[in-house]
Structures are given as C-alpha cells and as structure tokens.
Design an enzyme around this catalytic site. Structure first.
Site, short mmCIF file in Angstrom:
data_model
loop_
_atom_site.label_atom_id
_atom_site.label_comp_id
_atom_site.label_asym_id
_atom_site.label_seq_id
_atom_site.Cartn_x
_atom_site.Cartn_y
_atom_site.Cartn_z
N ASN A 13 -60.30 -24.22 -31.42
CA ASN A 13 -59.32 -25.06 -30.74
C ASN A 13 -59.05 -26.31 -31.56
O ASN A 13 -59.86 -26.71 -32.39
CB ASN A 13 -59.80 -25.44 -29.34
CG ASN A 13 -61.11 -26.21 -29.36
OD1 ASN A 13 -62.18 -25.62 -29.43
ND2 ASN A 13 -61.02 -27.53 -29.29
N ASP A 131 -53.84 -33.82 -42.74
CA ASP A 131 -54.89 -33.55 -41.75
C ASP A 131 -56.08 -32.87 -42.40
O ASP A 131 -56.70 -31.98 -41.82
CB ASP A 131 -54.31 -32.68 -40.63
CG ASP A 131 -55.23 -32.60 -39.41
OD1 ASP A 131 -56.18 -33.39 -39.32
OD2 ASP A 131 -55.01 -31.72 -38.56
#
Length: 339
Positions: A13, A131
C-alpha cells in the site's frame, strides 16, 4: 478502455493506493496499483483520471531493466478507480531490508548502481522521480533493483504529499524553500536512501527526524554514522545531500564515477538494537566479531575478538578496556574499522 484484470491478494500500500497481485490477459502475473475515487467529487475525479492517463503514457515509455515496467492504465468496470498495471517484482521492496537492519557496503553499492541506471533512463527522457525512497525500490526474482512509483508526484503537490505520505525525510533543502525540483532533487533523495540502507531503521530512528532539520541547512554534516562506514562513503553521500544544488552531485555520471571508487571490503554484516551493535565477518577460517554495548547515553564499552569456525582458540583483538563515553567509543571504533 475497461479493465480485464483479475485482481488478487493485496501485497502493498502507499499514498496513492493499494497494490495487488493480478492476472492480465496479455502480460500474465502483474502488480496493479488501484487508485480509487474515494471522496473526490466527480468533476475533480474526471480531471484526475485524465492526468493519470497522460502520465501513464510517459511511464510506459520508460523501458529499462532497472525500472519497473508500466504496461498500461485503465479504468475499472464501475469507473470509480484506475488500475496501473505493471511488472510484478517478487523480491519486494527495500523497505523490508531497511527495517531488518543495515545492509552491507557491497549490497548498498550494488543497489545504488542499479538505481543510478534507472534514474539515468528517467532523466534522459526529461522525467523526475520525486519520490525516491527504500519503499520505491523493488527487487525482481534475480535480485535486480528496479525503481517504482515514478511520475505520480508533481511539484504542485510535493510538500503536501510528502507530509501526508510520511516520506518528507526525503525532501531536499530546496523543496522546503519552495524552489522547483530537478535531477539534483532526485540525487538528494538517492543519497538519503543509501544512508538509510547503510544504517537500518533502529539506528536511523535514534536521530532527530530529518524533516525537522533539513530546512535549517547543514543537514548532511549532521548525519550520525555507524563507525564501520568508511570516510569515502561519507564524503560521497554528503556531496549528494549538499544544501546548494549547484554544489551537489547532480548527475548520474558524477554519481557513478564516485561510486566506482567506493570500498566494499572488509565485508562486515551488522545488527543494531537499542542497547548494542554487533558486527560479524568471516575470513581465513575465522569469524571476526565486534560488540559495542550501549548501556546508557554516557556509558559504553566495546570489544573485538576472533574465533575459529571449527576447533581452535578465541583471540581478543581490541576493545575499550572498560566503560567509556559515547564519543570516545565512536572514535575508538572508527579507528579500529579504519585500520
């Protein structure tokens, strides 16, 4: 297009959505990131879906053995989620290894070289990652490092995303000062990623959270190092995390040149707990062990010895000769590992 994916078990996730194993009609076993509409209004959701579609077209062009291949992006059958269908990497992410403890110098250098090749592919296509962190570096079945989750973060939402996603430790100095990102911003995050992998979660968590200190400047010079990390490694990582982008290692070529000179021997493995750090390596039929006991912030002691892998005699090599302060223990251990 509508999705023909058969969605299976959840395997991860993130901020943008959950990741599931799935079966695709063309590519077989794949990983699928599911980005759901949630509470977003229909008008905003329609705009977001268009943005994701445009970005997916860019992501699919980034074909490289060190980048997780994005196959396609489609809506689900009900139109309230998009599915990013991509290559499945059975080795999982480096977040697991980070949480388990420090990686070896060789392990980190190998990962770093792979990530640099992937970054070079992205940067040469005018793309930024924005990221980069252990959780976004995956390992395939052969152990090859692959960059994942690139292209989903933009400058417009960077600070807000970083805070919400809990990854703001990886935001470079200029981001905190509302300057635009660049390839050098990715390089800063790359340096932080390597630092984390070298030290593991326990050691990393013992220092003040970087997100509270990076914006003040001088963060690279405040890093707390495990004593066995060689000076060459420290210089290279500090250069990647310099505050001033003009003075930072800013290109893949520069980083690769610096990486080629980094030592990986002796091959110490390391475990860190809240009360002690232990190093191990094997050479010439003997096991070499260093144990650093951290009784309290001001009371430390350490010892080093070798013992045979079979029959034989244990031999004391060095040590602190009793309890010393933390600063003295670190200096002594650094001298021992540098010898």
């Amino acid at each position: 297009m509508r999705s023909g994916l058969v969605i299976g078990a959840k395997i991860g996730n993130g901020h943008f959505g959950d990741v599931h194993l799935a079966t695709d009609q063309v590519h077989g076993q794949v990983a699928v990131k599911i980005i759901a509409q949630g509470g977003t209004s229909q008008a905003d959701w329609d705009l977001e879906k268009q943005d994701f579609l445009k970005e997916a077209q860019n992501l699919a062009k980034a074909t490289h053995r060190n980048i997780v291949q994005v196959h396609h992006l489609v809506e689900n059958d009900t139109g309230d989620a998009v599915h990013i269908c991509m290559e499945y990497c059975s080795g999982g992410s480096l977040q697991t290894q980070f949480e388990a403890g420090p990686m070896t110098l060789k392990g980190v250098r190998d990962v770093g070289n792979g990530v640099l090749l992937g970054l070079d592919c992205l940067h040469s296509r005018g793309m930024l990652h924005r990221d980069l962190k252990p959780g976004n570096i995956l390992l395939d079945g052969t152990g090859r490092a692959k960059i994942a989750d690139f292209g989903l973060v933009t400058d417009r939402l960077l600070l807000g995303y970083g805070s919400a996603a809990g990854y703001s430790d990886h935001l470079a100095y200029e981001v905190w000062h509302h300057q635009p990102t660049s390839t050098k911003t990715d390089m800063w995050a790359f340096g932080m990623t390597l630092y984390r992998l070298l030290h593991g979660k326990q050691w990393y968590d013992e220092s003040p959270a970087p997100r509270f200190t990076i914006a003040n400047g001088g963060f690279a010079d405040s890093l707390k190092w495990l004593p066995h990390i060689p000076k060459q490694w420290r210089r290279v990582l500090r250069a990647m995390m310099a505050d001033d982008p003009d003075r930072r290692t800013g290109t893949v070529g520069e980083a690769q040149k610096a990486f080629s000179r980094l030592p990986i021997d002796p091959a110490w493995s390391c475990t860190v707990t809240s009360t002690e750090v232990v190093w191990n390596r094997e050479a010439k039929g003997r096991r070499h062990i260093v144990r650093w006991q951290r009784h309290s912030p001001r009371k430390h002691e350490w010892s080093a010895w070798t013992e045979p892998l079979g029959a034989g005699i244990k031999r004391t090599v060095a040590g602190s000769n009793g309890v010393v302060g933390s600063g003295d223990a670190v200096k002594q251990l650094e001298a021992f590992f540098a010898a």
